[in-house]
Design an enzyme around this catalytic site. Sequence first.
Site, PDB file in Angstrom:
ATOM      1  N   CYS A   2       0.836  -1.195   0.000  1.00 19.94           N
ATOM      2  CA  CYS A   2       0.000   0.000   0.000  1.00 19.94           C
ATOM      3  C   CYS A   2       0.873   1.247   0.000  1.00 19.94           C
ATOM      4  O   CYS A   2       2.078   1.176   0.219  1.00 19.94           O
ATOM      5  CB  CYS A   2      -0.913   0.017   1.229  1.00 19.94           C
ATOM      6  N   GLY A  28      -1.066   0.760  -4.953  1.00 23.17           N
ATOM      7  CA  GLY A  28      -2.370   0.202  -4.628  1.00 23.17           C
ATOM      8  C   GLY A  28      -3.454   0.812  -5.478  1.00 23.17           C
ATOM      9  O   GLY A  28      -3.569   2.034  -5.546  1.00 23.17           O
ATOM     10  N   ASN A 101       0.697  -0.095   5.905  1.00 23.01           N
ATOM     11  CA  ASN A 101       1.248  -0.894   4.813  1.00 23.01           C
ATOM     12  C   ASN A 101       1.987  -2.068   5.419  1.00 23.01           C
ATOM     13  O   ASN A 101       2.894  -1.881   6.230  1.00 23.01           O
ATOM     14  CB  ASN A 101       2.211  -0.041   3.970  1.00 23.01           C
ATOM     15  N   GLY A 102       1.605  -3.288   5.042  1.00 32.01           N
ATOM     16  CA  GLY A 102       2.307  -4.452   5.549  1.00 32.01           C
ATOM     17  C   GLY A 102       1.367  -5.495   6.095  1.00 32.01           C
ATOM     18  O   GLY A 102       0.185  -5.550   5.743  1.00 32.01           O
ATOM     19  N   TYR A 257      10.097  -4.673  -8.121  1.00 28.33           N
ATOM     20  CA  TYR A 257       8.801  -4.431  -8.760  1.00 28.33           C
ATOM     21  C   TYR A 257       8.026  -3.231  -8.226  1.00 28.33           C
ATOM     22  O   TYR A 257       7.539  -2.412  -9.000  1.00 28.33           O
ATOM     23  CB  TYR A 257       7.930  -5.687  -8.609  1.00 28.33           C
ATOM     24  N   THR A 303       7.958  -2.072 -15.496  1.00 26.04           N
ATOM     25  CA  THR A 303       8.990  -2.132 -14.463  1.00 26.04           C
ATOM     26  C   THR A 303      10.323  -2.660 -14.972  1.00 26.04           C
ATOM     27  O   THR A 303      11.382  -2.295 -14.465  1.00 26.04           O
ATOM     28  CB  THR A 303       8.509  -3.006 -13.284  1.00 26.04           C
ATOM     29  N   ASP A 365      11.444  -9.548 -18.076  1.00 28.85           N
ATOM     30  CA  ASP A 365      10.453  -9.105 -17.096  1.00 28.85           C
ATOM     31  C   ASP A 365      11.132  -8.954 -15.745  1.00 28.85           C
ATOM     32  O   ASP A 365      12.227  -9.479 -15.528  1.00 28.85           O
ATOM     33  CB  ASP A 365       9.299 -10.103 -16.997  1.00 28.85           C
ATOM     34  N   ASP A 366      10.466  -8.222 -14.830  1.00 36.94           N
ATOM     35  CA  ASP A 366      11.054  -8.019 -13.507  1.00 36.94           C
ATOM     36  C   ASP A 366      11.044  -9.300 -12.688  1.00 36.94           C
ATOM     37  O   ASP A 366      11.958  -9.560 -11.902  1.00 36.94           O
ATOM     38  CB  ASP A 366      10.322  -6.899 -12.761  1.00 36.94           C
TER      39      ASP A 366
END
Length: 508
Positions: A2, A28, A101-102, A257, A303, A365-366
């Site tokens: 987030c 997010g 966040n988390g 990412y 990314t 790609d990442d």
Amino acid sequence: MCGLVGVVTSKDVGVCLYDTLTVLQHRGQDAAGIVTSDNGKLNRRKNNGLVKDVFRTRHMRRLTGQMGIGHVRYPTAGSSSPALAQPFYVNSPYGLALAHNGNLTNVSELSRDLFKEDLRHINTDSDSEVLLNVLAHELQQQQKITPTPDDIFAALSRVFERCQGGFAAVVMITGYGILGFRDRNGIRPLVFGSRTTEKGKEYMIASESVALDSQGFTLERDVGPGEAVYIDVSNNLYTKQCASSEFHTPCIFEHVYFARPDSFMDSISVYKARLRMGEKLADKLLDERPDHDIDVVIPIPDTSRTSALELANRLGCKYREGFVKNRYIGRTFIMPGQSMRKKSVKQKLNAIELEFRDKNVLLVDDSIVRGTTSKQIIQMARDAGAKKVYFASAAPGVRYPNVYGIDMPAASELIASGKTDKEVEGLIGADWLIYQNLEDLVASASEGNPHITRYECSVFNGEYVTGDVDEVYLKRLENLRNDTAKAARKRNNNTKERSIASDLKTET
């Protein structure tokens, strides 16, 4: 994952918070919310959707006040109920609003203790609400009508003693100030910065430094592991180490990412870290196939562009943009449900045929998580006329669940789990698959800040730095958060919402 922001200024903060959340939108896209404080009165707006859709002019006019916090939500638990949009609020003590966040790894124990011992009610299944109530209880225990910074830090020290996991949060204490803090391992990111106005210095706390840049704030530094930052209503800054920290172990996946390339995290340029990922991946490729037949290197936007560009330079190959991205489709990694992810890939990307026709193509790609996107993109390259399609991942194989706030909870849904690289290669349909080495990935970040020697890499190596995650915990998490469980919860939520709507209609 987030996005968070908290700010105290000399004028209304609503527009500042809105603009900052748009910059953090990549963290997010499920829901957004803002809470402001205007002379002790709280103003709040939150709902599901993108920032631009949640906030209209009529909402912004009500978001008055010189202090506020904001949040953009990524549904870690797979639920998209509007009730789970943040910030969360409790009225006692003082009136607290939290953006988080988390993920708390001991949320079950905390929920039980809050009910049985602290006598507090939890209304949702969100660990963010649990974190808020733990803090509220500990502040209540200080028994102060007017809390000082020391009172707030003392309460937070108890929060750190009780809460385990990876988390960062900003909390608005109505009428007093804004508090920001980061878990004792520094897994989830948090920074703060300042700007000077004609009325003095102002401060902002946010998930990424780019949020500060967008509003003219200068990055002061990262919030340290176990550290708290408090900004009072007069924009005085206080900091304190509230929990001991043996190791600073930030999440390596931020650099792979989640973070924007123009951000700095723990004094590391995300952009330069991704350049180094490309360099090291190219070196590995040359070691394995010095006589490769790659004609062109093509990134899978967005990314991976930085890593792909440096990889192409190192190989001496052409770098080309082979996919056009629809900017109005969200990031597929954070789409809920496998069927939604499959549909989104085709809506999101379209191949430029002339870059693929009769060429041996290396797609970059990442990372590869579920493999859904990778398989479809490889097929798109073949349909566009590629002779051979090679696939390079700037990260190692994702083989283990994440428990610190990234939606990788079920090992059975990770394509590399329990499989060799060759098996994954066959499953996604590549002619050759090459993964980054974990030590090279870590070095890509740590070369930007040699003081950080360890990273949270559990999705790659299965090592959980908080030390409280075992097989029983992972199995319980998988049962709660796999796609099947998410779909069931969504059906239940829809049924409840229809029932409530029906009841309201009957009463009317």
